[in-house]
Design an enzyme around this catalytic site. Structure first.
Site, PDB file in Angstrom:
ATOM      1  N   LYS A  76      -0.787 -34.462  18.137  1.00 18.51           N
ATOM      2  CA  LYS A  76       0.293 -34.116  19.065  1.00 18.51           C
ATOM      3  C   LYS A  76       0.413 -35.220  20.109  1.00 18.51           C
ATOM      4  CE  LYS A  76       1.197 -31.009  22.969  1.00 18.51           C
ATOM      5  NZ  LYS A  76       0.648 -29.900  23.789  1.00 18.51           N
ATOM      6  N   ASP A 103       4.624 -33.649  29.632  1.00 19.20           N
ATOM      7  CA  ASP A 103       5.067 -32.280  29.388  1.00 19.20           C
ATOM      8  C   ASP A 103       5.342 -31.566  30.698  1.00 19.20           C
ATOM      9  OD1 ASP A 103       5.642 -29.815  28.313  1.00 19.20           O
ATOM     10  OD2 ASP A 103       3.536 -29.255  28.055  1.00 19.20           O
ATOM     11  N   LYS A 141       6.567 -25.957  34.238  1.00 19.76           N
ATOM     12  CA  LYS A 141       5.224 -25.698  34.742  1.00 19.76           C
ATOM     13  C   LYS A 141       5.223 -25.690  36.277  1.00 19.76           C
ATOM     14  CE  LYS A 141       2.891 -28.138  30.926  1.00 19.76           C
ATOM     15  NZ  LYS A 141       2.025 -27.048  30.442  1.00 19.76           N
ATOM     16  N   ASP A 177      -1.003 -35.111  27.763  1.00 19.63           N
ATOM     17  CA  ASP A 177      -0.719 -34.132  26.711  1.00 19.63           C
ATOM     18  C   ASP A 177      -0.527 -34.786  25.348  1.00 19.63           C
ATOM     19  OD1 ASP A 177      -0.537 -31.470  26.011  1.00 19.63           O
ATOM     20  OD2 ASP A 177       1.604 -31.316  26.359  1.00 19.63           O
ATOM     21  N   ASP A 198       7.578 -24.315  26.882  1.00 20.23           N
ATOM     22  CA  ASP A 198       6.291 -24.941  27.194  1.00 20.23           C
ATOM     23  C   ASP A 198       5.290 -24.768  26.055  1.00 20.23           C
ATOM     24  OD1 ASP A 198       4.516 -26.408  28.730  1.00 20.23           O
ATOM     25  OD2 ASP A 198       3.736 -24.664  29.789  1.00 20.23           O
ATOM     26  N   GLU A 221       5.492 -26.225  23.242  1.00 23.28           N
ATOM     27  CA  GLU A 221       6.234 -27.253  22.517  1.00 23.28           C
ATOM     28  C   GLU A 221       5.393 -28.032  21.520  1.00 23.28           C
ATOM     29  OE1 GLU A 221       3.767 -29.667  24.726  1.00 23.28           O
ATOM     30  OE2 GLU A 221       4.766 -27.846  25.398  1.00 23.28           O
ATOM     31  N   ARG A 240       3.251 -27.181  19.269  1.00 20.94           N
ATOM     32  CA  ARG A 240       3.264 -26.635  17.902  1.00 20.94           C
ATOM     33  C   ARG A 240       4.580 -26.934  17.187  1.00 20.94           C
ATOM     34  NH1 ARG A 240       2.069 -20.981  20.606  1.00 20.94           N
ATOM     35  NH2 ARG A 240       1.170 -22.508  22.023  1.00 20.94           N
TER      36      ARG A 240
END
Length: 495
Positions: A261, A266, A273, A284, A343, A345, A347
């Protein structure tokens, strides 16, 4: 970051000036005393300080009388019969703190300890990792307690296993390079390292013989990667999918695959967030960093395996074109996904990358790495990464590799009951099952995109960044996963 040390090996050495570091097992004399301590200064100092060689404890003697060196440092190894592989890395990391010395001689062959070539190479690896710091953006560098940046410190490791250790250290050097690359990437600020720039770092691996293809937004649209593209649509920075192929095995051998990933920043998107701590979301992409670091290591040490590395690179931002909660997207697999929370995201990025990998390369297995859920930190803290797998053999091998490298994994459950939690009223699935079992439902989501291929998901949210520092990592970014997966490949998949 360039290595701070120029490390060599020798069976014997005549120390002159600089620092001498002597290893000592608990209850035993130190190594190298005959060479550097003719006046038994160490013995007297140890008696006064009640130093006995406990693990990672040290004794320093400055300007020792009659000695050929400027400073003697004795470093404890602990009980000789309890030493394991990771202890040698920790000892190397502890030895990396050498102040302003320009030359260091280290005597490894402590009485009562059998030092193998791998032990010596691990010690050298520990030194390189322990000395790492990310100071690229500091205009004032150096500290009165540390050597000045510039010319590497010359280090000689003295051991009877010197000849074999030189060969083993070629592997350790490759591992160090991979871990440091991963750390550098995670530590970089997001304004410097976007998806395009990250893809360029992957492309640079061609210098090591890696075949690299970069898929642009146009190519991903043709493939139907609407799940990945949906995450990126709120950012002005275009997404990329980097595909790295190391062909070190036999041509007929199916590859093994690692997928990361790579959310370079993010915000959470529309499901934004909280502001506090959001700066950490530059990290991230720790999963993608681990994959590129791993491929670098495998290529640098000429691993005898065919390996695929794929990283999905996006930025998750909230603008007028951003994906909304409630949107439905069609993944490359054809399965539809209701986006409950923007959030969740990572996956969405991984599901298309996993499907693409499986369909294109038909790998023996797939392992994906992701800083995926805060829930895994609630469960495991920062000392284990979460392991989810549909294959017991792969899970067992990963767990064993984690124990060897001390990049530890803890296997978490998968099951039909959890899978039902991500069923959607409006699409084939939704991208989150709610607060409870959050790391498990995220893994259940990913499992829908791997078919019957052996697969493991490593949730490294607690271990890739901001994890507790130790002797081999003083950095915010740990590079977690590079050593783990290199050990997995080395122990099980090289012909």
């Amino acid at each position: 970051m360039a290595s701070r040390f120029d490390i060599g090996f020798a069976k014997t050495a005549r120390a002159s000036g600089g620092v001498a570091i002597l290893l000592q097992a608990a209850g035993q004399p130190a190594a190298g005393l005959a060479d550097v301590d003719p006046g038994n200064v160490v013995g007297r100092a140890a008696e006064v300080a009640k130093f006995t060689g406990k693990a990672l404890k040290s004794l320093d003697v400055l300007a020792p009388h009659g000695a050929p060196v400027d400073r003697i440092r004795v470093l404890g190894l602990g009980e000789a019969d309890r030493l394991v592989a990771h202890d040698w890395l920790k000892a190397g990391g502890a030895a990396a703190k050498i102040g302003q010395a320009e030359k260091v001689t280290i005597y490894l062959d402590a009485p009562g300890v059998t030092v193998s070539a791998r032990n010596a190479a691990d010690f050298a690896l520990g030194m390189q990792l322990g000395a790492y710091s990310f100071d690229t953006y500091k205009t004032k560098k150096g500290d009165e307690d540390e050597a000045k940046p510039g010319k590497p410190v010359k280090v000689t490791l003295v051991t009877a296993a010197a000849s074999a250790a030189k060969k083993a250290n070629e592997v350790s050097d490759a591992v160090a390079e991979g871990v440091i690359l991963a750390r550098d990437l995670v530590n970089e600020p997001a304004n410097v390292l976007g998806p395009v720039e990250f893809a360029a770092r992957a492309k640079a691996l061609e210098k090591l013989g890696v075949e690299v293809d970069i898929l642009t937004e146009r190519e991903m649209k043709k493939l139907g990667m609407a799940a990945l593209l949906g995450v990126a649509q709120g950012s002005v920075r275009p997404p990329r999918l980097a595909v790295m192929h190391w062909k070190g095995g036999k041509e007929k051998d199916r590859p093994i695959a690692f997928i990361g990933k790579g959310v370079v920043f993010d915000t959470g998107g529309i499901s934004i967030k909280p502001a506090a701590g959001m700066e950490d979301m530059k990290g991230d992409m720790g999963g993608a960093a681990a994959v590129i670091g791993l491929i670098h290591t495998l290529a640098a040490r000429k691993a005898k395996a065919n390996v695929i590395g794929i990283i999905g690179l996006v930025e998750n931002m909230p603008d007028g074109n951003a994906q909304r909660p409630g949107d439905i997207v069609k993944s490359m697999s054809g399965q539809t996904i209701e986006v409950i929370n923007t959030d969740a995201e990572g996956r969405l990025v991984l599901c298309d990358a996993l499907w693409y990998c499986n369909e294109t390369f038909k790998p023996q297995f797939m392992v994906n790495l992701a800083t995926l859920t805060g829930a895994i930190m609630v469960a495991l803290g920062s000392h284990h990464a979460g392991l989810f797998s549909n294959d017991d053999t792969l899970a067992t091998r990963l767990t064993a590799a984690g124990l060897t490298t001390n990049e530890r994994l803890w296997r978490m459950p998968l099951g039909r009951e959890y899978d039902k939690m991500i069923d959607s009223r409006f699409a084939d699935m939704k991208n989150t099952g709610g607060r409870y079992a959050g790391s498990i439902t995220a893994a259940q989501f990913l499992q829908r995109f791997v078919k019957d291929t052996p697969w493991a998901h490593l949730d490294i949210a607690g271990t890739a960044m901001g994890s507790p520092t130790d002797e081999i990592n003083q950095s915010w970014a740990s590079g977690f996963g590079v050593r783990l997966l290199d050990e997995l490949v080395r122990a099980n998949y090289e012909g």
